[in-house]
Design a protein around this motif. Structure first.
Motif, PDB file in Angstrom:
ATOM      1  N   GLY A 187       0.805  -1.217   0.000  1.00 38.72           N
ATOM      2  CA  GLY A 187       0.000   0.000   0.000  1.00 38.72           C
ATOM      3  C   GLY A 187       0.837   1.267   0.000  1.00 38.72           C
ATOM      4  O   GLY A 187       2.074   1.221  -0.078  1.00 38.72           O
ATOM      5  N   SER A 188       0.135   2.398   0.071  1.00 40.76           N
ATOM      6  CA  SER A 188       0.781   3.708   0.016  1.00 40.76           C
ATOM      7  C   SER A 188       0.276   4.612   1.130  1.00 40.76           C
ATOM      8  O   SER A 188      -0.853   4.462   1.607  1.00 40.76           O
ATOM      9  CB  SER A 188       0.492   4.373  -1.337  1.00 40.76           C
ATOM     10  OG  SER A 188       0.981   3.598  -2.407  1.00 40.76           O
ATOM     11  N   ARG A 211       0.945   9.004   2.367  1.00 36.49           N
ATOM     12  CA  ARG A 211       1.671  10.244   2.178  1.00 36.49           C
ATOM     13  C   ARG A 211       1.793  10.944   3.525  1.00 36.49           C
ATOM     14  O   ARG A 211       0.777  11.295   4.137  1.00 36.49           O
ATOM     15  CB  ARG A 211       0.990  11.172   1.171  1.00 36.49           C
ATOM     16  CG  ARG A 211       1.876  12.382   0.840  1.00 36.49           C
ATOM     17  CD  ARG A 211       1.279  13.294  -0.208  1.00 36.49           C
ATOM     18  NE  ARG A 211       0.337  14.247   0.342  1.00 36.49           N
ATOM     19  CZ  ARG A 211       0.124  15.464  -0.149  1.00 36.49           C
ATOM     20  NH1 ARG A 211       0.794  15.864  -1.210  1.00 36.49           N
ATOM     21  NH2 ARG A 211      -0.780  16.260   0.392  1.00 36.49           N
ATOM     22  N   ARG A 252      10.869   3.808  -4.123  1.00 44.59           N
ATOM     23  CA  ARG A 252       9.548   3.607  -3.513  1.00 44.59           C
ATOM     24  C   ARG A 252       9.007   4.869  -2.863  1.00 44.59           C
ATOM     25  O   ARG A 252       7.789   5.069  -2.817  1.00 44.59           O
ATOM     26  CB  ARG A 252       9.623   2.498  -2.455  1.00 44.59           C
ATOM     27  CG  ARG A 252      10.058   1.159  -2.986  1.00 44.59           C
ATOM     28  CD  ARG A 252       9.906   0.055  -1.942  1.00 44.59           C
ATOM     29  NE  ARG A 252      10.739   0.286  -0.755  1.00 44.59           N
ATOM     30  CZ  ARG A 252      10.260   0.369   0.481  1.00 44.59           C
ATOM     31  NH1 ARG A 252       8.971   0.223   0.706  1.00 44.59           N
ATOM     32  NH2 ARG A 252      11.080   0.563   1.507  1.00 44.59           N
ATOM     33  N   PHE A 253       9.879   5.704  -2.343  1.00 45.37           N
ATOM     34  CA  PHE A 253       9.474   6.936  -1.640  1.00 45.37           C
ATOM     35  C   PHE A 253       9.887   8.147  -2.462  1.00 45.37           C
ATOM     36  O   PHE A 253      10.925   8.145  -3.127  1.00 45.37           O
ATOM     37  CB  PHE A 253      10.143   7.030  -0.270  1.00 45.37           C
ATOM     38  CG  PHE A 253       9.682   6.006   0.747  1.00 45.37           C
ATOM     39  CD1 PHE A 253       8.861   4.950   0.403  1.00 45.37           C
ATOM     40  CD2 PHE A 253      10.112   6.101   2.063  1.00 45.37           C
ATOM     41  CE1 PHE A 253       8.451   4.017   1.336  1.00 45.37           C
ATOM     42  CE2 PHE A 253       9.715   5.183   3.016  1.00 45.37           C
ATOM     43  CZ  PHE A 253       8.886   4.131   2.653  1.00 45.37           C
ATOM     44  N   GLN A 291       5.891  10.827  -0.054  1.00 45.44           N
ATOM     45  CA  GLN A 291       4.978   9.864  -0.666  1.00 45.44           C
ATOM     46  C   GLN A 291       5.623   8.491  -0.602  1.00 45.44           C
ATOM     47  O   GLN A 291       6.711   8.292  -1.156  1.00 45.44           O
ATOM     48  CB  GLN A 291       4.697  10.245  -2.121  1.00 45.44           C
ATOM     49  CG  GLN A 291       3.794   9.274  -2.842  1.00 45.44           C
ATOM     50  CD  GLN A 291       2.382   9.254  -2.280  1.00 45.44           C
ATOM     51  OE1 GLN A 291       1.783  10.306  -2.069  1.00 45.44           O
ATOM     52  NE2 GLN A 291       1.848   8.059  -2.028  1.00 45.44           N
ATOM     53  N   MET A 292       4.960   7.566   0.072  1.00 43.33           N
ATOM     54  CA  MET A 292       5.505   6.235   0.285  1.00 43.33           C
ATOM     55  C   MET A 292       4.651   5.221  -0.464  1.00 43.33           C
ATOM     56  O   MET A 292       3.431   5.174  -0.259  1.00 43.33           O
ATOM     57  CB  MET A 292       5.545   5.906   1.771  1.00 43.33           C
ATOM     58  CG  MET A 292       6.264   6.960   2.614  1.00 43.33           C
ATOM     59  SD  MET A 292       6.486   6.465   4.336  1.00 43.33           S
ATOM     60  CE  MET A 292       4.776   6.358   4.866  1.00 43.33           C
ATOM     61  N   SER A 293       5.282   4.419  -1.294  1.00 42.91           N
ATOM     62  CA  SER A 293       4.565   3.408  -2.064  1.00 42.91           C
ATOM     63  C   SER A 293       5.245   2.061  -1.863  1.00 42.91           C
ATOM     64  O   SER A 293       6.359   1.983  -1.359  1.00 42.91           O
ATOM     65  CB  SER A 293       4.577   3.782  -3.550  1.00 42.91           C
ATOM     66  OG  SER A 293       4.020   5.062  -3.760  1.00 42.91           O
ATOM     67  N   SER A 294       4.544   1.016  -2.288  1.00 41.58           N
ATOM     68  CA  SER A 294       5.069  -0.357  -2.162  1.00 41.58           C
ATOM     69  C   SER A 294       5.593  -0.616  -0.756  1.00 41.58           C
ATOM     70  O   SER A 294       6.700  -1.134  -0.571  1.00 41.58           O
ATOM     71  CB  SER A 294       6.179  -0.595  -3.199  1.00 41.58           C
ATOM     72  OG  SER A 294       5.698  -0.381  -4.509  1.00 41.58           O
ATOM     73  N   LEU A 295       4.794  -0.258   0.211  1.00 39.99           N
ATOM     74  CA  LEU A 295       5.234  -0.369   1.604  1.00 39.99           C
ATOM     75  C   LEU A 295       5.409  -1.817   2.020  1.00 39.99           C
ATOM     76  O   LEU A 295       4.667  -2.712   1.579  1.00 39.99           O
ATOM     77  CB  LEU A 295       4.242   0.344   2.509  1.00 39.99           C
ATOM     78  CG  LEU A 295       4.369   1.882   2.478  1.00 39.99           C
ATOM     79  CD1 LEU A 295       3.122   2.540   3.032  1.00 39.99           C
ATOM     80  CD2 LEU A 295       5.598   2.329   3.248  1.00 39.99           C
ATOM     81  N   ASP A 333       9.041  -1.308   6.834  1.00 41.22           N
ATOM     82  CA  ASP A 333       8.885   0.147   6.881  1.00 41.22           C
ATOM     83  C   ASP A 333       8.161   0.608   8.140  1.00 41.22           C
ATOM     84  O   ASP A 333       8.039   1.812   8.376  1.00 41.22           O
ATOM     85  CB  ASP A 333       8.111   0.634   5.647  1.00 41.22           C
ATOM     86  CG  ASP A 333       8.868   0.416   4.349  1.00 41.22           C
ATOM     87  OD1 ASP A 333       8.213  -0.002   3.359  1.00 41.22           O
ATOM     88  OD2 ASP A 333      10.090   0.647   4.318  1.00 41.22           O
TER      89      ASP A 333
END
Length: 123
Positions: free
Chosen positions: A16-17, A19, A67-68, A82-86, A90
């Motif tokens: 998930g993502s 912000r 990813r970020f 913005q954080m993605s592919s958590l 993490d």
């Protein structure tokens, strides 16, 4: 007086993502380097991303590269992550910090800190 307030943390599933936001008062973010750090239970605080003041250069730790994404909104005096592919790794308390000097991923380079926001990555 300088204040930094983080927000946007929460519980998210792997992949998930989220912000994160860092609202700054007392100084103009376009003249300060702003860094994002995190600290997991039992681990030291680590720098994961930062953005320089004037040049807008960005830097990432290898653990989050790709990813970020760090960004800055001078009009709102805010910096975002913005954080993605958590991933579960993490999971940590995330802090933003401000420095009058150059951007660095070392916590020693920062003078002002927020209180942190919890990010939990779990199924």
């Amino acid at each position: 007086q300088v204040h930094l307030v983080e927000s946007g943390g929460g519980l998210v599933q792997p992949g998930g993502s989220l912000r994160l936001s860092c609202l700054v008062s007392g100084v103009a973010v376009d003249y300060y380097a702003i860094g994002w750090f995190r600290q997991a239970p039992g681990k030291e605080r680590e720098g994961i991303s930062c953005i320089s003041g004037v040049d807008n250069d960005t830097f990432y730790d290898d653990s989050v590269k790709g990813r970020f994404i760090i960004s800055r909104d001078n009009a709102k005096n805010a910096v975002y992550l913005q954080m993605s592919s958590l991933k579960p790794d993490d999971t940590a308390v995330y802090y933003c910090a401000a420095s009058k000097f150059g951007a660095t991923l070392s916590a020693l380079g920062y003078h002002f800190w927020g209180q942190g926001t919890q990010v939990t990555v779990s199924p």
